[in-house]
Write a protein that holds these residues in place. Structure first.
Motif, PDB file in Angstrom:
ATOM      1  N   LYS A 114       0.838  -1.209   0.000  1.00  0.00           N
ATOM      2  CA  LYS A 114       0.000   0.000   0.000  1.00  0.00           C
ATOM      3  C   LYS A 114       0.870   1.256   0.000  1.00  0.00           C
ATOM      4  N   ASP A 115       1.720   1.385   1.016  1.00  0.00           N
ATOM      5  CA  ASP A 115       2.616   2.539   1.053  1.00  0.00           C
ATOM      6  C   ASP A 115       3.628   2.491  -0.083  1.00  0.00           C
ATOM      7  N   TYR A 116       3.998   1.285  -0.485  1.00  0.00           N
ATOM      8  CA  TYR A 116       4.927   1.110  -1.615  1.00  0.00           C
ATOM      9  C   TYR A 116       4.365   1.809  -2.859  1.00  0.00           C
ATOM     10  N   THR A 117       3.119   1.489  -3.206  1.00  0.00           N
ATOM     11  CA  THR A 117       2.540   2.052  -4.432  1.00  0.00           C
ATOM     12  C   THR A 117       2.309   3.552  -4.310  1.00  0.00           C
ATOM     13  N   ARG A 118       1.956   4.013  -3.100  1.00  0.00           N
ATOM     14  CA  ARG A 118       1.753   5.452  -2.906  1.00  0.00           C
ATOM     15  C   ARG A 118       3.057   6.214  -3.140  1.00  0.00           C
ATOM     16  N   ALA A 119       4.144   5.677  -2.598  1.00  0.00           N
ATOM     17  CA  ALA A 119       5.441   6.337  -2.772  1.00  0.00           C
ATOM     18  C   ALA A 119       5.893   6.304  -4.226  1.00  0.00           C
ATOM     19  N   VAL A 120       5.606   5.192  -4.901  1.00  0.00           N
ATOM     20  CA  VAL A 120       6.033   5.039  -6.297  1.00  0.00           C
ATOM     21  C   VAL A 120       5.345   6.047  -7.203  1.00  0.00           C
ATOM     22  N   ILE A 121       4.036   6.269  -7.011  1.00  0.00           N
ATOM     23  CA  ILE A 121       3.304   7.132  -7.951  1.00  0.00           C
ATOM     24  C   ILE A 121       3.582   8.611  -7.740  1.00  0.00           C
ATOM     25  N   ILE A 122       4.123   8.982  -6.580  1.00  0.00           N
ATOM     26  CA  ILE A 122       4.431  10.399  -6.346  1.00  0.00           C
ATOM     27  C   ILE A 122       5.443  10.905  -7.366  1.00  0.00           C
ATOM     28  N   VAL A 123       6.476  10.117  -7.627  1.00  0.00           N
ATOM     29  CA  VAL A 123       7.546  10.558  -8.536  1.00  0.00           C
ATOM     30  C   VAL A 123       7.014  10.862  -9.939  1.00  0.00           C
ATOM     31  N   PRO A 124       6.295   9.932 -10.595  1.00  0.00           N
ATOM     32  CA  PRO A 124       5.807  10.255 -11.944  1.00  0.00           C
ATOM     33  C   PRO A 124       4.776  11.366 -11.986  1.00  0.00           C
ATOM     34  N   ILE A 125       3.917  11.466 -10.945  1.00  0.00           N
ATOM     35  CA  ILE A 125       2.894  12.523 -10.949  1.00  0.00           C
ATOM     36  C   ILE A 125       3.553  13.900 -10.902  1.00  0.00           C
ATOM     37  N   VAL A 126       4.473  14.086  -9.962  1.00  0.00           N
ATOM     38  CA  VAL A 126       5.175  15.376  -9.852  1.00  0.00           C
ATOM     39  C   VAL A 126       5.998  15.633 -11.110  1.00  0.00           C
ATOM     40  N   ASN A 127       6.650  14.583 -11.603  1.00  0.00           N
ATOM     41  CA  ASN A 127       7.482  14.738 -12.798  1.00  0.00           C
ATOM     42  C   ASN A 127       6.657  15.116 -14.023  1.00  0.00           C
ATOM     43  N   ILE A 128       5.470  14.512 -14.157  1.00  0.00           N
ATOM     44  CA  ILE A 128       4.589  14.852 -15.281  1.00  0.00           C
ATOM     45  C   ILE A 128       4.202  16.323 -15.230  1.00  0.00           C
ATOM     46  N   LEU A 129       3.797  16.800 -14.052  1.00  0.00           N
ATOM     47  CA  LEU A 129       3.363  18.191 -13.906  1.00  0.00           C
ATOM     48  C   LEU A 129       4.494  19.169 -14.233  1.00  0.00           C
ATOM     49  N   LEU A 130       5.686  18.887 -13.708  1.00  0.00           N
ATOM     50  CA  LEU A 130       6.819  19.778 -13.959  1.00  0.00           C
ATOM     51  C   LEU A 130       7.265  19.736 -15.420  1.00  0.00           C
ATOM     52  N   THR A 131       7.291  18.522 -15.984  1.00  0.00           N
ATOM     53  CA  THR A 131       7.700  18.382 -17.387  1.00  0.00           C
ATOM     54  C   THR A 131       6.748  19.130 -18.311  1.00  0.00           C
ATOM     55  N   LEU A 132       5.446  18.958 -18.096  1.00  0.00           N
ATOM     56  CA  LEU A 132       4.461  19.651 -18.940  1.00  0.00           C
ATOM     57  C   LEU A 132       4.570  21.170 -18.764  1.00  0.00           C
ATOM     58  N   LEU A 133       4.856  21.611 -17.533  1.00  0.00           N
ATOM     59  CA  LEU A 133       5.044  23.047 -17.299  1.00  0.00           C
ATOM     60  C   LEU A 133       6.239  23.567 -18.087  1.00  0.00           C
ATOM     61  N   PHE A 134       7.358  22.843 -18.032  1.00  0.00           N
ATOM     62  CA  PHE A 134       8.555  23.267 -18.759  1.00  0.00           C
ATOM     63  C   PHE A 134       8.329  23.260 -20.270  1.00  0.00           C
TER      64      PHE A 134
END
Length: 461
Positions: A135-155
């Motif tokens: 449970k915590d494993y998957t929560r921690a894993v998805i944080i990286v791509p979600i934040v990365n997607i938002l920042l990448t699209l912003l750039f």
């Protein structure tokens, strides 16, 4: 624990990871110049070694807690491991940064900045994987791509064309994941958060940590060679080709990475279950299941082909490379999800090191031979695929699988690969390609794994 639930949970989080990979793999080549994309991929190539800068400590923890549950964990002991690891990684980070400064190499400096957040995330994720807490494993894993997607699209939206900003976005994403994991860690310790850093503690208490390093060292060293084994083609392309050739080969690797992401989900989910039951019968069933899943993953190539043709025409020459590398997926899944887990579970760390070194030599010899004879990047890709299947079909130290259906496996891979190349060579439209290949693959899997297909259809696996 439920294998189905955990596999679905980890696979679901990896869908988010795949979305991030799609953006980085397709949008960035469109936005960046070929040289900038080549620099970005050079960073990812170097960064693939960050996971080995813990020198086996994370792997040792994975082995120590394998098959345990939360209630089995000594919190005070684990707290000591946590404090030691952060101190230790800060020293390694400093060393890498000094090398980057001495060589005046921006990419090495960026690797140094990424080292602590990436390895600290691994520290927690390997622990969660070992105890089967996803449970915590998957929560921690998805944080990286979600934040990365938002920042990448912003750039991308504001027109950033400097590859370094996209690397910073990835590093920042890992930092956010670490904040989440540290907060959850506090809960694990019943809100008793303590972090003691200091060189004296490291040397005074090293005898406590030494067994962790020893148990994980051969796995870590094997992982270094293991990464080299799967990246042999990319290193060859880096040193034997120009920036354009390396960028195109890297894009080919990135494209199959969309599919390979699911290998990670299967690999990490299988570990605690194989730890509890690694009978030959179950292992062979998992192996056949991965062959089946891997074969149907080949369908995704034709979707990728359409995307490249219309949106990234400057990389259209990478399609043959992608097609070749795509055929390695079933074998790659077998090696990463079953063999590597068995080495850990059966305490065969030295065999893992020896086998990886052997198959790496095979891969290097094949790659050099093919390249110097044919002088093409496609020849490097073909050599890489052959090396993967040599290991997948002839695992010399996975005792439970030696001699089990070698002829059957060879026949299956040859037929599946030829079916894929037949459809690829006919250059049908997307719908026809998907339909024809699906029918052929369904027939072949029914022919080789009839009972397994029936079990999957009825959700009995």
């Amino acid at each position: 624990m439920s294998l189905k639930k955990d596999l679905l949970r980890v696979s679901g989080s990896n869908l988010i990871v795949m979305l991030s990979s799609i953006i980085n793999g397709l949008v960035l080549p469109y936005v960046l110049s070929i040289d900038a994309f080549s620099d970005l991929k050079t960073y990812t190539l170097y960064a693939s070694f960050i996971g080995f800068m813990h020198f086996g400590f994370v792997d040792g923890l994975n082995i120590k807690y394998g098959g345990s549950t939360f209630k089995d964990v000594d919190k005070k002991e684990f707290d000591g491991f946590h404090s030691f690891f952060i101190t230790f990684q800060l020293l390694v980070l400093l060393f890498v940064m000094l090398i980057g400064l001495f060589l005046n190499n921006t990419i090495i400096l960026l690797v140094g900045l990424a080292l602590l957040p990436i390895n600290l995330q691994s520290f927690f994720l390997y622990f969660y994987q070992a105890i089967g807490e996803f449970k915590d494993y998957t929560r921690a894993v998805i944080i990286v791509p979600i934040v990365n997607i938002l920042l990448t699209l912003l750039f991308v939206f504001i027109g950033v064309v400097d590859y370094k900003f996209y690397i910073f976005s990835t590093i920042f994403s890992y930092l956010i994941s670490i904040i989440f994991l540290e907060l959850r860690y506090r809960t694990f310790l019943n809100n008793r958060f303590k972090l003691s850093l200091g060189l004296s503690n490291i040397f005074d208490d090293f005898k406590i940590y030494k067994p962790i390093f020893i148990s994980g060292f051969f796995i870590m060293l094997g992982n270094v060679l293991f990464t080299l084994f799967f990246d042999t083609g990319r290193w060859m392309a880096k040193f034997l080709s120009n920036n354009e050739g390396f960028a195109k080969y890297s894009l080919g690797i990135s494209l199959i990475g969309f599919v390979v992401i699911f290998i990670s989900a299967i690999n990490k989910t299988f570990y605690p279950y194989l730890y509890r039951n690694n009978s030959s019968k179950l292992i062979l069933k998992y192996k056949n299941t991965l062959y089946l899943i891997g074969s149907f993953s080949l369908l995704s190539f034709f979707v990728l082909k359409l995307i490249i043709t219309f949106f990234l025409p400057k990389y259209i020459d990478s399609l043959p490379l992608t097609a070749i590398l795509m055929t390695s997926i079933p074998g790659m899944m077998i090696i990463k999800s079953i063999y590597v887990n068995l080495y850990k579970i059966q305490k065969k760390e030295r065999f893992f090191l020896f086998d990886t070194m052997l198959y790496l030599i095979v891969a290097i010899v094949l790659s050099f031979s093919f390249y110097f004879y044919f002088k093409t990047l496609t020849s490097i890709a073909i050599a890489a695929v052959i090396a993967i299947y040599i290991w997948a079909i002839f695992p010399i130290n996975c005792i439970a699988l030696i001699g089990k259906g070698v002829v059957k496996d060879l026949g299956y891979i040859i037929l599946v690969t030829n079916a894929f190349w037949f459809v690829y060579s006919m250059n049908f439209n997307l719908i026809s390609s998907l339909g024809i290949l699906f029918v052929i693959l369904l027939f072949l899997n029914l022919l080789f794994f009839k009972n397994l297909v029936i079990d999957i259809i009825h959700f009995r696996i």
